[in-house]
Design a protein around this motif. Structure first.
Motif, PDB file in Angstrom:
ATOM      1  N   LYS A 371       0.811  -1.218   0.000  1.00  0.00           N
ATOM      2  CA  LYS A 371       0.000   0.000   0.000  1.00  0.00           C
ATOM      3  C   LYS A 371       0.844   1.269   0.000  1.00  0.00           C
ATOM      4  O   LYS A 371       0.415   2.305  -0.543  1.00  0.00           O
ATOM      5  CB  LYS A 371      -0.925   0.000   1.225  1.00  0.00           C
ATOM      6  N   LEU A 372       2.013   1.237   0.610  1.00  0.00           N
ATOM      7  CA  LEU A 372       2.830   2.447   0.757  1.00  0.00           C
ATOM      8  C   LEU A 372       4.157   2.348   0.026  1.00  0.00           C
ATOM      9  O   LEU A 372       5.065   3.146   0.281  1.00  0.00           O
ATOM     10  CB  LEU A 372       3.081   2.710   2.249  1.00  0.00           C
ATOM     11  N   ASN A 373       4.276   1.396  -0.866  1.00  0.00           N
ATOM     12  CA  ASN A 373       5.548   1.182  -1.555  1.00  0.00           C
ATOM     13  C   ASN A 373       5.910   2.338  -2.483  1.00  0.00           C
ATOM     14  O   ASN A 373       7.074   2.552  -2.796  1.00  0.00           O
ATOM     15  CB  ASN A 373       5.497  -0.128  -2.351  1.00  0.00           C
ATOM     16  N   GLY A 374       4.917   3.108  -2.927  1.00  0.00           N
ATOM     17  CA  GLY A 374       5.195   4.198  -3.854  1.00  0.00           C
ATOM     18  C   GLY A 374       5.732   5.453  -3.198  1.00  0.00           C
ATOM     19  O   GLY A 374       6.163   6.381  -3.908  1.00  0.00           O
ATOM     20  N   TYR A 375       5.730   5.511  -1.872  1.00  0.00           N
ATOM     21  CA  TYR A 375       6.219   6.701  -1.174  1.00  0.00           C
ATOM     22  C   TYR A 375       7.720   6.608  -0.941  1.00  0.00           C
ATOM     23  O   TYR A 375       8.282   5.521  -0.762  1.00  0.00           O
ATOM     24  CB  TYR A 375       5.499   6.857   0.173  1.00  0.00           C
ATOM     25  N   LYS A 376       8.339   7.743  -0.928  1.00  0.00           N
ATOM     26  CA  LYS A 376       9.768   7.809  -0.653  1.00  0.00           C
ATOM     27  C   LYS A 376      10.031   7.436   0.804  1.00  0.00           C
ATOM     28  O   LYS A 376       9.351   7.906   1.710  1.00  0.00           O
ATOM     29  CB  LYS A 376      10.292   9.212  -0.952  1.00  0.00           C
ATOM     30  N   GLY A 377      11.024   6.608   1.017  1.00  0.00           N
ATOM     31  CA  GLY A 377      11.341   6.166   2.378  1.00  0.00           C
ATOM     32  C   GLY A 377      10.277   5.246   2.944  1.00  0.00           C
ATOM     33  O   GLY A 377       9.953   5.329   4.130  1.00  0.00           O
ATOM     34  N   HIS A 378       9.730   4.353   2.092  1.00  0.00           N
ATOM     35  CA  HIS A 378       8.641   3.475   2.547  1.00  0.00           C
ATOM     36  C   HIS A 378       9.089   2.532   3.657  1.00  0.00           C
ATOM     37  O   HIS A 378       8.277   2.115   4.482  1.00  0.00           O
ATOM     38  CB  HIS A 378       8.089   2.681   1.366  1.00  0.00           C
ATOM     39  N   ALA A 379      10.387   2.192   3.695  1.00  0.00           N
ATOM     40  CA  ALA A 379      10.869   1.321   4.776  1.00  0.00           C
ATOM     41  C   ALA A 379      10.764   2.025   6.121  1.00  0.00           C
ATOM     42  O   ALA A 379      10.357   1.425   7.127  1.00  0.00           O
ATOM     43  CB  ALA A 379      12.312   0.904   4.500  1.00  0.00           C
TER      44      ALA A 379
END
Length: 768
Positions: A371-379
């Motif tokens: 769900k949040l893989n597209g955001y920068k710094g998802h880790a």
């Protein structure tokens, strides 16, 4: 038209054979309707004269003659087949048995394109048998012993006709298949027992074929009927067995639920919290499997019912949950865990309004990368979100931490996170830990049951195979509970400290739960207790727990000396029924020697006598042929005799002599009866069950989708899916006996003294 002759001589360099003599092959011709074939006659292997067929030999039955020729073929190194049979009415007059490599039909496929091997090479070896009218016997009138191919007796066991599975081998294969042992392992066990591959008269392919054709060979038309008969057999064995079915207009199964008597009785003690989850690829009809799971006093997962559903619509879940409530006497559980499914949520709210619904937090946290893989710094986003969810010790602190989390990473406009926050009361631990969950935070308990099924069944499994594994699952869970009960009764876990409170739990709790208590006593060493204020016997403490070298988590613990009540901010006791290390630290600070009985839950006690433990799990007895039953009984009794006789050579000799005498007596009796035998078979008159039809089989391509794919994989799958056309193969499952009842929505037939009833007008459902 030019008809050329064909040379059937084999290339000696391509065939491995053995000659038993130095005879020179003879060349001769076989006349067909319109051509001649030139053949090379190969010398025969040396065979005992008693086994060689001769003109004039007579036999009592045609089967005896065929068996005699097969035995000769095995000794000579070839196999046979029935070439033609002449009949007069229903009576056989004569029969021609030839070598299996005798001329076959001509393939229309050119030799350059045909890749499958062929055995037909115009071989003359044959016998001709006809009946003697006056005598009632069979006589060999013609015999041809010559072959146009080399015969190799040492390779005879590789020929299909001479490979056979004995009764003992077949029963072992059936038992191993039901136990989930792979065919390759089963075959290797036979090899090890026989002392090598050469000692067996069958190959691994025969084992696999037997499983496919005999053990698992349930037709789609009979599958639903056998499933219904299974439910009725279970009901007959125990009247408290419960099942209900909902049928389509064509009498195919739409929804099914069943639960055994032991599970229903166990709900009285462990029905406070239930986990429900669904899984796929468990049967050939693509019916969704759902399981109701609870946790017993050993912390073990056990089944409280199983279901099969054609779809996951709201109405399907409503029917299932209402059915489950009827099964459990109308008593709804206090807590109910499911995955993040909107249909389940609505159905549960309608059927069990007072039950606290909890989403599986494992499913939600597992969705974060996708769900949040597209955001920068998802880790970093995933790590921070986990911190907010798990380390917020109050509702206010969670709200603050959540808002800070959204602002720091610019996620305020993310719809998925916004929807999660709206539903925070059914998945965030701090909103749910005020209620008892028996240590369950996710549907992983249900997943463990599904993993058990997935070991033994596939998407091609039948319904009857599925319920067999359901029985195995119940039996394995019952056995695990019996083993734990025995360990609690005969052994004791020593205390890790000198605390009298620990000894108090040691005396009352099962081993599994006492280990949980001991873990809290060990964690107490990392706690520092400080009194903040105290008045009239009511004290407030701050307990700092050292998590890392310089990091402490602080918890507020209250203690009422008058009521002997201790309460911690972490809510471990409220949610799991185990006193936390913070509360134990305060009790130690207050020099309390015994805790109040309210903190020793009967749910985890090993001393409570529970009614359901006296009820055996419903396990269906295998429907074997009478011969198989007799074989199993004889093998069971002979084991003790063989074990006793193996003690010495003298006893072994006595047993061998007895075996020889008994074998001679049985062969004489069999010969006297001319090989005839009578078999009795009783089949219950299951009229209504025989009307059941299996759902249309779902044909799928490729490997089943049983894992989460990456975003790229999903994009590729969606793009490929658009290019393909969906093909729905509907299988007509009607039979002549059910056609007359196909439009009926009501069952009035009495089956085994059980009457099927209709729950609502126009609703095709049956249950007991």
């Amino acid at each position: 038209m030019d008809h050329s002759t064909s040379d059937c001589q084999l290339n000696p360099g391509e065939v491995d054979y053995e000659f038993e003599s130095n005879e020179v092959p003879e060349v001769y011709y076989i006349r067909h309707d319109w051509f001649l074939t030139r053949c090379i006659v190969q010398p025969l292997s040396v065979v005992d004269d008693e086994l060689v067929p001769k003109v004039g030999m007579t036999f009592t039955t045609l089967e005896d003659a065929g068996k005699f020729y097969r035995n000769y073929a095995k000794a000579a190194g070839f196999s046979t087949r029935v070439r033609c049979t002449n009949r007069k009415g229903n009576e056989i007059k004569n029969q021609l048995i030839t070598c299996s490599r005798e001329e076959k039909w001509k393939s229309k496929i050119s030799p350059t394109e045909k890749t499958n091997p062929t055995a037909g090479l115009n071989y003359p070896a044959r016998i001709y048998i006809h009946t003697l009218k006056d005598v009632g016997a069979w006589i060999i009138s013609k015999v041809v012993l010559d072959h146009s191919h080399p015969c190799c007796p040492s390779k005879t066991e590789m020929l299909k006709q001479h490979r056979e599975l004995s009764m003992s081998i077949r029963r072992t294969i059936e038992n191993n298949d039901e136990a989930g042992i792979r065919p390759s392992k089963t075959y290797q066990s036979f090899v090890a027992a026989a002392g090598g591959h050469r000692e067996l008269n069958f190959i691994e392919k025969d084992v696999r074929n037997y499983i496919t054709r005999e053990v698992r060979n349930v037709s789609e038309q009979e599958d639903a009927k056998e499933f219904g008969k299974y439910l009725l057999r279970m009901k007959e064995k125990n009247q408290n067995f419960f099942f209900e079915l909902q049928l389509e207009e064509d009498q195919s199964i739409k929804l099914a639920f069943w639960a055994d008597a032991r599970s229903r009785a166990a709900f009285e003690y462990f029905g406070d919290v239930i986990s429900f989850d669904t899984t796929y690829n468990t049967n050939r009809y693509n019916l969704v499997c759902g399981s109701f799971v609870r946790v017993n006093h050993h912390g073990q997962s056990t089944l409280l019912g199983c279901s099969l559903m054609k779809n996951e619509e709201i109405e399907s879940f409503k029917w299932l949950f209402q059915c489950w409530l009827r099964c459990m006497g109308g008593n709804a559980p206090k807590g109910f865990l499911t995955d993040q499914c909107a249909s389940m949520k609505r159905a549960l709210k309608a059927c069990m309004p007072t039950t606290i619904h909890c989403w599986c937090i494992w499913h939600i946290m597992k969705k974060i990368p996708s769900k949040l893989n597209g955001y920068k710094g998802h880790a970093d986003i995933e790590q921070e979100m986990s911190q907010v969810v798990w380390n917020s010790h109050s509702k206010d602190s969670f709200d603050r931490n959540w808002n800070d989390f959204l602002l720091n990473f610019g996620l305020a406009d993310n719809k998925w996170l916004s929807d999660l926050y709206e539903d925070r009361h059914i998945w965030v631990p701090i909103y749910l830990d005020h209620h008892f969950w028996a240590g369950m935070r996710s549907t992983q308990r249900s997943k463990s049951m599904h993993s058990f099924f997935n070991k033994y069944i596939t998407r091609n499994s039948s319904l009857i195979q599925f319920v067999k594994q359901y029985d195995n699952c119940l039996g394995s869970r019952e056995q695990a509970k019996r083993e734990s009960d025995a360990a609690d009764f005969h052994t004791i876990i020593p205390c890790a400290t000198k605390s009298s409170i620990e000894a108090q739990f040691q005396e009352a709790y099962t081993h599994a739960k006492f280990r949980k208590v001991q873990a809290q006593f060990r964690g107490k060493a990392n706690c520092i207790t400080r009194l903040k204020n105290s008045a009239l016997g009511y004290s407030v403490y701050e307990v700092g727990e050292q998590v890392y070298s310089s990091i402490f988590n602080k918890f507020v613990v209250t203690y009422d000396s008058v009521a002997a009540e201790v309460k911690c901010q972490c809510l471990l006791f409220e949610s799991r029924g185990i006193l936390c290390r913070h509360a134990l630290s305060v009790l130690s600070f207050e020099q309390v020697s015994q805790v109040s009985p309210r903190y020793i839950l009967e749910r985890w006690s090993k001393k409570v006598k529970r009614r359901h433990t006296h009820i055996k799990s419903s396990h269906d007895e295998p429907l074997m042929e009478p011969r198989s039953k007799r074989f199993d009984q004889l093998v069971f009794r002979s084991q003790n005799i063989c074990e006793f006789a193996s003690e010495s050579e003298e006893l072994t000799t006595i047993l061998h002599r007895a075996y020889n005498n008994i074998m001679a007596e049985m062969e004489a009796l069999k010969a006297k009866r001319n090989g005839t035998s009578s078999l009795s078979h009783e089949d219950a008159n299951l009229e209504s069950v025989n009307e059941l039809q299996s759902p249309p089989r779902i044909r799928t391509r490729g490997r089943p989708k049983n894992r989460l794919g990456s975003k790229l994989e999903k994009q590729i799958a969606n793009a490929t899916k658009k290019k393909k056309t969906k093909v729905l193969s509907e299988i007509n499952l009607f039979d002549a006996t059910s056609a007359a009842h196909s439009n009926s929505s009501q069952y009035q037939g009495h089956v085994m003294n059980y009457q099927f009833r209709v729950q609502a007008a126009g609703d095709n459902s049956l249950g007991v």
